[in-house]
Design a protein around this motif. Structure first.
Motif, PDB file in Angstrom:
ATOM      1  N   ASN A   1       0.816  -1.213   0.000  1.00  0.00           N
ATOM      2  CA  ASN A   1       0.000   0.000   0.000  1.00  0.00           C
ATOM      3  C   ASN A   1       0.850   1.263   0.000  1.00  0.00           C
ATOM      4  N   ARG A   2       2.023   1.210   0.600  1.00  0.00           N
ATOM      5  CA  ARG A   2       2.936   2.359   0.515  1.00  0.00           C
ATOM      6  C   ARG A   2       3.387   2.583  -0.921  1.00  0.00           C
ATOM      7  N   VAL A   3       3.646   1.504  -1.629  1.00  0.00           N
ATOM      8  CA  VAL A   3       4.028   1.613  -3.041  1.00  0.00           C
ATOM      9  C   VAL A   3       2.898   2.259  -3.837  1.00  0.00           C
ATOM     10  N   ASP A   4       1.667   1.829  -3.584  1.00  0.00           N
ATOM     11  CA  ASP A   4       0.518   2.411  -4.274  1.00  0.00           C
ATOM     12  C   ASP A   4       0.378   3.898  -3.965  1.00  0.00           C
ATOM     13  N   ALA A   5       0.591   4.265  -2.711  1.00  0.00           N
ATOM     14  CA  ALA A   5       0.475   5.677  -2.328  1.00  0.00           C
ATOM     15  C   ALA A   5       1.545   6.516  -3.034  1.00  0.00           C
ATOM     16  N   ALA A   6       2.750   5.964  -3.167  1.00  0.00           N
ATOM     17  CA  ALA A   6       3.815   6.688  -3.871  1.00  0.00           C
ATOM     18  C   ALA A   6       3.469   6.864  -5.346  1.00  0.00           C
ATOM     19  N   ARG A   7       2.931   5.828  -5.966  1.00  0.00           N
ATOM     20  CA  ARG A   7       2.513   5.944  -7.370  1.00  0.00           C
ATOM     21  C   ARG A   7       1.387   6.963  -7.513  1.00  0.00           C
ATOM     22  N   ALA A   8       0.445   6.949  -6.575  1.00  0.00           N
ATOM     23  CA  ALA A   8      -0.657   7.912  -6.617  1.00  0.00           C
ATOM     24  C   ALA A   8      -0.140   9.334  -6.475  1.00  0.00           C
ATOM     25  N   ALA A   9       0.882   9.529  -5.650  1.00  0.00           N
ATOM     26  CA  ALA A   9       1.465  10.869  -5.482  1.00  0.00           C
ATOM     27  C   ALA A   9       2.022  11.381  -6.802  1.00  0.00           C
ATOM     28  N   GLY A  10       2.716  10.499  -7.524  1.00  0.00           N
ATOM     29  CA  GLY A  10       3.270  10.913  -8.811  1.00  0.00           C
ATOM     30  C   GLY A  10       2.186  11.255  -9.814  1.00  0.00           C
ATOM     31  N   MET A  11       1.114  10.489  -9.837  1.00  0.00           N
ATOM     32  CA  MET A  11       0.025  10.745 -10.774  1.00  0.00           C
ATOM     33  C   MET A  11      -0.724  12.032 -10.407  1.00  0.00           C
ATOM     34  N   ALA A  12      -0.917  12.268  -9.106  1.00  0.00           N
ATOM     35  CA  ALA A  12      -1.585  13.501  -8.690  1.00  0.00           C
ATOM     36  C   ALA A  12      -0.736  14.721  -9.022  1.00  0.00           C
ATOM     37  N   GLU A  13       0.573  14.594  -8.857  1.00  0.00           N
ATOM     38  CA  GLU A  13       1.488  15.700  -9.189  1.00  0.00           C
ATOM     39  C   GLU A  13       1.408  16.004 -10.686  1.00  0.00           C
ATOM     40  N   ALA A  14       1.425  14.965 -11.496  1.00  0.00           N
ATOM     41  CA  ALA A  14       1.334  15.166 -12.949  1.00  0.00           C
ATOM     42  C   ALA A  14      -0.012  15.761 -13.342  1.00  0.00           C
ATOM     43  N   HIS A  15      -1.033  15.468 -12.540  1.00  0.00           N
ATOM     44  CA  HIS A  15      -2.379  15.992 -12.784  1.00  0.00           C
ATOM     45  C   HIS A  15      -2.503  17.455 -12.358  1.00  0.00           C
ATOM     46  N   GLY A  16      -1.505  17.947 -11.625  1.00  0.00           N
ATOM     47  CA  GLY A  16      -1.529  19.333 -11.172  1.00  0.00           C
ATOM     48  C   GLY A  16      -2.142  19.534  -9.797  1.00  0.00           C
ATOM     49  N   ASP A  17      -2.416  18.449  -9.080  1.00  0.00           N
ATOM     50  CA  ASP A  17      -3.009  18.562  -7.747  1.00  0.00           C
ATOM     51  C   ASP A  17      -1.917  18.342  -6.709  1.00  0.00           C
TER      52      ASP A  17
END
Length: 342
Positions: free
Chosen positions: A74-90
């Motif tokens: 789940n930590r890995v998933d959270a890190a991936r989500a952080a990268g996607m949110a950053e790319a999304h501008g959030d």
């Protein structure tokens, strides 16, 4: 004379009925106003674009032996989500996701999509004999998760400081359902709670398995979260729930503690400065929908064990040093005789 008395009684009875009818009309009017506000006000806000994130990790059944691998996945998933949110501008969401991806995080579940869901453990769940599960109310999402986590952290610090010898504890922040918005039609009905109840029971089963089937579990249910706990209550047998505490509750959708149909002790508290006291504690049908949650849980008619919550407001039940936090810690630790009453 008998006729005169009868006429006076009839007049008095008519006055009482009119007073009751007037009170009923006022309550219905108040609820109608709430519904109208809930329908109209959200229309003024722009819809927020969906936030991308990976789907939740597929995990092995939880046991004391698989906890560490679940946390890591789940930590890995959270890190991936952080990268996607950053790319999304959030950037705000990205920061939340990054915090949840920290090496010390213990995430039983993580889903960064949309409003987001997360179940986080504070403490050593595998060896815990007492577990507190916090169930949040409206407007709780990953975007406001820091506030919710702070309540869990405050409780964890309190019970860690006071844990008796031989007792091990864990606190679980369960954001495992889509909470209603404070200004919405959904916050006035049990719909979201009924949807959330099976998810709450499922995580309780997982917690029992992850802790070796031994902990006593307390559900600490705030605001709309108390409606969720009430919806789950009748089917908690075998899940180790010893206590259910309702704080800042608008009502439960059930008329009494007995109507929850559970062997768990039912507690209730409300701070003297909590605005929820001004919400009409009634249930009625408007526009074909049942609106409102009925009996006030801190009233004698409900039949809960009412404990002291001090002078705090709606968001202060877990404030460090507060009367309410001290009593909640005692409930979690099984020190029910030490709980101070209102």
């Amino acid at each position: 004379m008998g006729r005169a008395v009868g006429e006076r009684e009839a007049v008095a009875g008519g006055g009482t009925r009119r007073a009751r009818a007037g009170g009923s009309r006022w309550r219905r009017a108040a609820l109608a106003a709430l519904v109208a506000a809930a329908v109209v006000l959200p229309l003024s806000g722009a819809a927020r674009p969906a936030i991308p994130a990976p789907p939740p990790a597929v995990l092995a059944p939880l046991t004391p032996a698989t906890l560490a691998s679940a946390y890591a996945a789940n930590r890995v998933d959270a890190a991936r989500a952080a990268g996607m949110a950053e790319a999304h501008g959030d950037r705000a969401r990205a920061a939340t996701d990054r915090a949840l991806a920290a090496p010390t995080s213990r995430l039983l579940h993580f889903d960064g999509r949309g409003p987001g869901q997360v179940t986080e453990v504070l403490g050593d769940l595998a060896h815990a004999t007492r577990v507190a599960v916090l169930v949040p109310g409206s407007d709780t999402s990953l975007d406001t998760y820091g506030r919710f986590r702070a309540t869990a952290s405050a409780l964890h610090q309190r019970i860690t400081h006071e844990t008796p010898s031989g007792t091990r504890t864990a606190v679980v922040a369960w954001l495992g359902y889509r909470t209603p918005a404070t200004i919405s039609t959904t916050v006035l009905t049990t719909g979201r709670a009924e949807q959330a109840a099976p998810e709450l029971r499922a995580v309780l089963r997982e917690l029992r398995a992850a802790a070796g089937g031994k902990p006593g579990i307390s559900l600490l249910c705030h605001s709309y979260g108390s409606v969720v706990c009430a919806a789950a209550a009748p089917r908690l047998a075998g899940l180790g729930v010893t206590d259910i505490a309702l704080v800042g509750s608008p009502g439960t959708g059930r008329g009494s503690a007995r109507a929850l149909r559970t062997t768990a002790r039912i507690w209730a508290a409300r701070g003297s400065d909590d605005w929820i006291a001004d919400v009409p504690h009634v249930s009625t049908t408007l526009f074909g929908t049942t609106v409102g949650f009925g009996t006030d849980p801190v009233s004698p008619a409900f039949g809960a064990r009412v404990f002291a919550a001090g002078s705090g407001g709606h968001g202060d039940y877990f404030a460090p040093g507060s009367v309410s936090l001290a009593n909640l810690a005692r409930i979690v630790l099984g020190e029910t005789g030490e709980v101070t009453h209102a």
